[in-house]
Design a protein around this motif. Structure first.
Motif, PDB file in Angstrom:
ATOM      1  N   UNK A  88       0.819  -1.201   0.000  1.00  0.00           N
ATOM      2  CA  UNK A  88       0.000   0.000   0.000  1.00  0.00           C
ATOM      3  C   UNK A  88       0.855   1.254   0.000  1.00  0.00           C
ATOM      4  N   UNK A  89       1.915   1.262   0.821  1.00  0.00           N
ATOM      5  CA  UNK A  89       2.789   2.437   0.906  1.00  0.00           C
ATOM      6  C   UNK A  89       3.480   2.710  -0.427  1.00  0.00           C
ATOM      7  N   UNK A  90       3.891   1.632  -1.110  1.00  0.00           N
ATOM      8  CA  UNK A  90       4.557   1.799  -2.400  1.00  0.00           C
ATOM      9  C   UNK A  90       3.620   2.423  -3.428  1.00  0.00           C
ATOM     10  N   UNK A  91       2.396   1.904  -3.509  1.00  0.00           N
ATOM     11  CA  UNK A  91       1.464   2.427  -4.506  1.00  0.00           C
ATOM     12  C   UNK A  91       0.964   3.819  -4.143  1.00  0.00           C
ATOM     13  N   UNK A  92       0.928   4.127  -2.859  1.00  0.00           N
ATOM     14  CA  UNK A  92       0.531   5.476  -2.441  1.00  0.00           C
ATOM     15  C   UNK A  92       1.492   6.522  -2.986  1.00  0.00           C
ATOM     16  N   UNK A  93       2.749   6.129  -3.160  1.00  0.00           N
ATOM     17  CA  UNK A  93       3.765   7.054  -3.671  1.00  0.00           C
ATOM     18  C   UNK A  93       4.114   6.814  -5.139  1.00  0.00           C
ATOM     19  N   UNK A  94       3.381   5.927  -5.797  1.00  0.00           N
ATOM     20  CA  UNK A  94       3.606   5.634  -7.212  1.00  0.00           C
ATOM     21  C   UNK A  94       3.041   6.774  -8.070  1.00  0.00           C
ATOM     22  N   UNK A  95       3.874   7.416  -8.911  1.00  0.00           N
ATOM     23  CA  UNK A  95       3.396   8.568  -9.694  1.00  0.00           C
ATOM     24  C   UNK A  95       2.159   8.279 -10.541  1.00  0.00           C
ATOM     25  N   UNK A  96       2.075   7.089 -11.136  1.00  0.00           N
ATOM     26  CA  UNK A  96       0.909   6.771 -11.966  1.00  0.00           C
ATOM     27  C   UNK A  96      -0.361   6.721 -11.129  1.00  0.00           C
ATOM     28  N   UNK A  97      -0.239   6.164  -9.930  1.00  0.00           N
ATOM     29  CA  UNK A  97      -1.412   6.103  -9.041  1.00  0.00           C
ATOM     30  C   UNK A  97      -1.788   7.495  -8.562  1.00  0.00           C
ATOM     31  N   UNK A  98      -0.786   8.290  -8.209  1.00  0.00           N
ATOM     32  CA  UNK A  98      -1.077   9.642  -7.763  1.00  0.00           C
ATOM     33  C   UNK A  98      -1.764  10.452  -8.857  1.00  0.00           C
ATOM     34  N   UNK A  99      -1.279  10.328 -10.076  1.00  0.00           N
ATOM     35  CA  UNK A  99      -1.856  11.086 -11.186  1.00  0.00           C
ATOM     36  C   UNK A  99      -3.282  10.644 -11.506  1.00  0.00           C
ATOM     37  N   UNK A 100      -3.534   9.332 -11.449  1.00  0.00           N
ATOM     38  CA  UNK A 100      -4.828   8.799 -11.867  1.00  0.00           C
ATOM     39  C   UNK A 100      -5.889   8.884 -10.769  1.00  0.00           C
ATOM     40  N   UNK A 101      -5.476   8.730  -9.487  1.00  0.00           N
ATOM     41  CA  UNK A 101      -6.469   8.543  -8.440  1.00  0.00           C
ATOM     42  C   UNK A 101      -6.341   9.502  -7.252  1.00  0.00           C
ATOM     43  N   UNK A 102      -5.197  10.144  -7.128  1.00  0.00           N
ATOM     44  CA  UNK A 102      -4.966  10.946  -5.924  1.00  0.00           C
ATOM     45  C   UNK A 102      -4.816  12.443  -6.199  1.00  0.00           C
ATOM     46  N   UNK A 103      -5.048  12.820  -7.443  1.00  0.00           N
ATOM     47  CA  UNK A 103      -5.001  14.232  -7.789  1.00  0.00           C
ATOM     48  C   UNK A 103      -3.603  14.825  -7.731  1.00  0.00           C
ATOM     49  N   UNK A 104      -2.594  13.936  -7.882  1.00  0.00           N
ATOM     50  CA  UNK A 104      -1.225  14.420  -7.795  1.00  0.00           C
ATOM     51  C   UNK A 104      -0.523  14.367  -9.129  1.00  0.00           C
TER      52      UNK A 104
END
Length: 239
Positions: A223-239
């Motif tokens: 979970x911690x790895x994907x929380x900081x994954x750029x693709x996940x941040x861009x797609x789901x976390x507004x980052x």
């Protein structure tokens, strides 16, 4: 290496010509929280329904606690220890809180004393349910109904708890309470598989996570790895 509690290989689900889940593999370690995240329509809920035997599998194999449950009907899957809390909570609104909880233990054959002990555990987790024990489930708030749905599932004494969008439609403070409770029951040893629209919250509590897109697993990791994954941040976390 510990054997997975749930081992899924090549799971596929089709609705007509549409492949909602496309040959995915999942491996859930015992005693851990695993989450499955993705956009609406990615196939997350369909995955849980297939694991519970509520929709037909087009392909694949599901092994749970060392037993092949691929072709088992839903009631036998529940009896084996795999229990799902449905999206939308699905409480029986014309029954009381206590009656809903009692129904959760209908597959058990371990006696009234064991069920009574588990009922007290549920009331300890969710004191509000104890207060509303004799009231109709339909009169509960959304947050209380989610507590009741989780409590009812716990009354089946699951080995693996599947949760489909437990935060949906709830106020942020209630969401925090629900996730705090999930961490608590996990610390007591219950394995949890979580599908959740609140990606940040889900990844924060997950030991392991999968990202589903268009019916396929495209990323996995802690979970911690994907929380900081750029693709996940861009797609789901507004980052």
């Amino acid at each position: 290496m510990t054997a997975p509690l749930l081992d899924v290989k090549g799971l596929a689900v089709r609705y007509g010509h549409v492949e909602a889940v496309n040959g995915i593999d999942l491996h859930l370690a015992p005693g851990r929280i695993t989450t499955l995240v993705g956009a609406n329509g990615a196939g997350k809920s369909t995955t849980l329904l297939a694991l519970s035997g509520l929709v037909a599998k087009a392909a694949g194999r599901v092994q749970f606690d060392g037993t092949d449950i691929t072709a088992l009907p839903p009631h036998r899957i529940v009896a084996s220890g795999l229990v799902q809390v449905a999206e939308g909570r699905a409480t029986l609104t014309t029954l009381t809180v206590r009656e809903n909880l009692d129904l959760g233990g209908y597959t058990r054959r371990d006696g009234a004393a064991a069920r009574a002990a588990d009922l007290e555990k549920v009331y300890t987790l969710f004191p509000r349910l104890k207060e509303r024990e004799h009231g109709l489930a339909g009169n509960l708030s959304g947050g209380e109904q989610q507590m009741l749905a989780i409590g009812r599932a716990l009354m089946a004494r699951p080995k693996l708890l599947l949760l489909d969008e437990p935060s949906m439609g709830l106020a942020p403070i209630i969401v925090q309470d629900i996730f705090r409770t999930l961490r608590e029951i996990n610390r007591e040893g219950l394995t949890i598989f979580l599908v959740e629209q609140n990606v940040r919250q889900a990844l924060k509590i997950a030991d392991h996570a999968y990202v589903l897109e268009n019916g396929r697993i495209v990323l996995e990791g802690s979970g911690a790895l994907l929380l900081n994954e750029p693709k996940v941040q861009a797609a789901y976390l507004g980052g």
